[in-house]
Design an enzyme around this catalytic site. Structure first.
Site, PDB file in Angstrom:
ATOM      1  N   LYS A   1       0.954  -1.176  -0.148  1.00 58.83           N
ATOM      2  CA  LYS A   1      -0.105   0.025   0.096  1.00 58.83           C
ATOM      3  C   LYS A   1       0.790   1.292   0.125  1.00 58.83           C
ATOM      4  O   LYS A   1       0.562   2.295  -0.717  1.00 58.83           O
ATOM      5  CB  LYS A   1      -0.920   0.008   1.277  1.00 58.83           C
ATOM      6  CG  LYS A   1      -1.761   1.234   1.478  1.00 58.83           C
ATOM      7  CD  LYS A   1      -3.076   1.291   0.443  1.00 58.83           C
ATOM      8  CE  LYS A   1      -3.834   2.576   0.516  1.00 58.83           C
ATOM      9  NZ  LYS A   1      -4.901   2.651   1.488  1.00 58.83           N
TER      10      LYS A   1
ATOM     11  N   LYS B   1      -0.836  11.013   5.416  1.00 52.57           N
ATOM     12  CA  LYS B   1      -0.650  10.147   6.445  1.00 52.57           C
ATOM     13  C   LYS B   1      -0.094   8.852   5.995  1.00 52.57           C
ATOM     14  O   LYS B   1       1.058   8.460   6.477  1.00 52.57           O
ATOM     15  CB  LYS B   1      -2.014  10.008   7.106  1.00 52.57           C
ATOM     16  CG  LYS B   1      -2.040   8.923   8.610  1.00 52.57           C
ATOM     17  CD  LYS B   1      -2.026   7.361   8.300  1.00 52.57           C
ATOM     18  CE  LYS B   1      -3.679   7.155   7.723  1.00 52.57           C
ATOM     19  NZ  LYS B   1      -3.710   5.679   7.285  1.00 52.57           N
TER      20      LYS B   1
END
Lengths: 297, 297
Positions: free
Chosen positions: A175, A243
């Site tokens: 990811k 983030k």
């Protein structure tokens, strides 16, 4: 026991989590839910789910706990807090963490759970809120082969592409790679759109002319119009991409990778968040290139 | 006069030009060719073309002159040199410049030619040597509507997507946008591949897992394998992309656009060319990210 009958506990009813939990309920899984702040469960309860007041109670009621929350500390609290999953788990409980968090923290969480006989896979998703609603998420899974096989029928109810990437943490690392590639693609498309506009070209015609060639991408096809209009409806929040870039840049520092574009994107996103654009879609990275070029940003 | 019978003169028999001229010959256009250095015409002559010793003679033998050479000064020499096209052109000759050169220079060339009654369109191509051979190039055209309509059946023999972008120079500006978008996409994919490799993931599995999602691009699908293997067969030469980025960055300075990623890519490519990698495919931008991360670069 029929795999389809595993009792699911779902923790985290944000935009993504609500849609994923709804697809699990529709997929026929007995479902219990928990959310930190109240008032997010109505839609899920209408689909036949039960609600409990703590992750410990969620674990006690379930064979498999699926987590979808914002960041590493949120997952840690759900797993190991005073009323956490670990406090209520029986042996052979499987935890599937669909949050996007640190690969290193995922490995540590997996280790701590395994000491109590609890299984763990990391399974971050991509595809945004549309993908979550339609059950077409791409899911990148890290874990032991047996645990991943056990998770697969559950993940198949929320995603359409499920790839086993390696041991615990490998899903999160994949990811991170996704978010790094996106940083370069967004900035490249944003620079192209701004150059087109400033050169007096019709930017929509430019997108059409280029989309059959080497510059083709999902971002060019699906996000360039937002950059042209300077309107960034969600999508995927820029603050969440920031983030995730933090996770990717931490990983890069740990493994020794130099990511100049991802590092620059993180700095640009810091500025955009400070300017109040954190809730925009990620394509709002174009605001910076626009503003530096004298366009409304 | 049947449009298909316009007599074509083709100037520039490099890798791209040879393939494009061959497709014009196969498309039934009467063809005359010229190339600055000798020995590149054999294949085209076998297809029935004639050869002449100067651009002036090329213009005298043709209704339409197509140019495909490396850079702005090459086009200027062919058009306005002592034995140039302008010296041999009759009124209503149409010049189609398929080179990738400066939009501002294209406008100036068009103006100078129009003073002699010669028509001009800029028609840079993308799609690389494969696209040129297969006749599937994307062609971005700038010029007056009537000139572009006249050029279209000729361009249709060498490309599959032909888009009229605006007045003379607009084709070149669009090509500049293409190269700017590519810079960001190449660097984003390169950083992702290097992060995957350094994290111990199987990078080919990562590419597969991500190709259905937001990180999808032509570069990820078609160039990531080269970055993984650190082998960069052509494709499109990195030194030519550097030349095109120079055009794009000049354009950006003229129109007032800030392109941080394109500027960084140009600097990285300077270094790669100095290190002897200018003839590699453009995806060799990954060499820099690999080398900075301790991989063979």
């Amino acid at each position: 026991m029929d795999e389809r009958r595993e009792r699911i506990g779902f923790a985290g009813l944000g935009t993504m989590g609500q849609a994923m939990a709804a697809n699990l309920a529709r997929g026929g899984f007995p479902l219990t839910v928990w959310n930190r702040s109240p008032g997010r469960s109505r839609r899920i309860l209408e689909l036949g789910a039960a609600e409990v007041p703590s992750p410990a109670r969620l674990a006690a009621a379930s064979d498999v706990v699926v987590i979808c929350v914002r960041d590493t500390p949120d997952v840690e609290e759900i797993l190991f807090g005073p009323e956490g999953v670990a406090a209520g788990a029986r042996k052979e409980l499987l935890v599937i963490d669909c949050s996007t968090i640190s690969p290193a923290a995922s490995r540590a969480f997996g280790q701590r759970l395994s000491e109590r006989g609890v299984r763990f896979v990391d399974a971050p998703v991509s595809g945004g809120s549309e993908g979550a609603q339609q059950g077409t998420l791409s899911i990148m899974v890290g874990g032991d082969a047996g645990d991943v096989a056990r998770a697969r029928p559950i993940l198949a109810a929320i995603g359409s592409t499920i790839t086993h990437m390696g041991p615990v943490g490998a899903g999160q690392a994949t990811k991170a790679v996704n978010q790094v590639i996106l940083a370069g693609t967004y900035l490249g498309v944003a620079e192209g759109i701004v150059l087109a506009m400033k050169s007096g070209l019709d930017p929509a015609t430019v997108v059409r002319a280029l989309s059959g060639g080497a510059a083709q991408s999902w971002v060019l096809a699906n996000r360039s119009e937002r950059m042209i209009r300077n309107e960034y409806p969600i999508g995927f929040k820029l603050a969440l991409h920031r983030k995730d870039l933090g996770i990717a840049l931490d990983l890069a520092a740990q493994v020794g990778a130099a990511l100049p574009i991802a590092g620059l994107a993180a700095q640009i996103e810091n500025g955009l968040i400070a300017a109040g654009h954190g809730d925009d879609d990620n394509s709002a990275l174009a605001r910076a290139i626009r503003a530096w070029s004298g366009l409304e940003g």
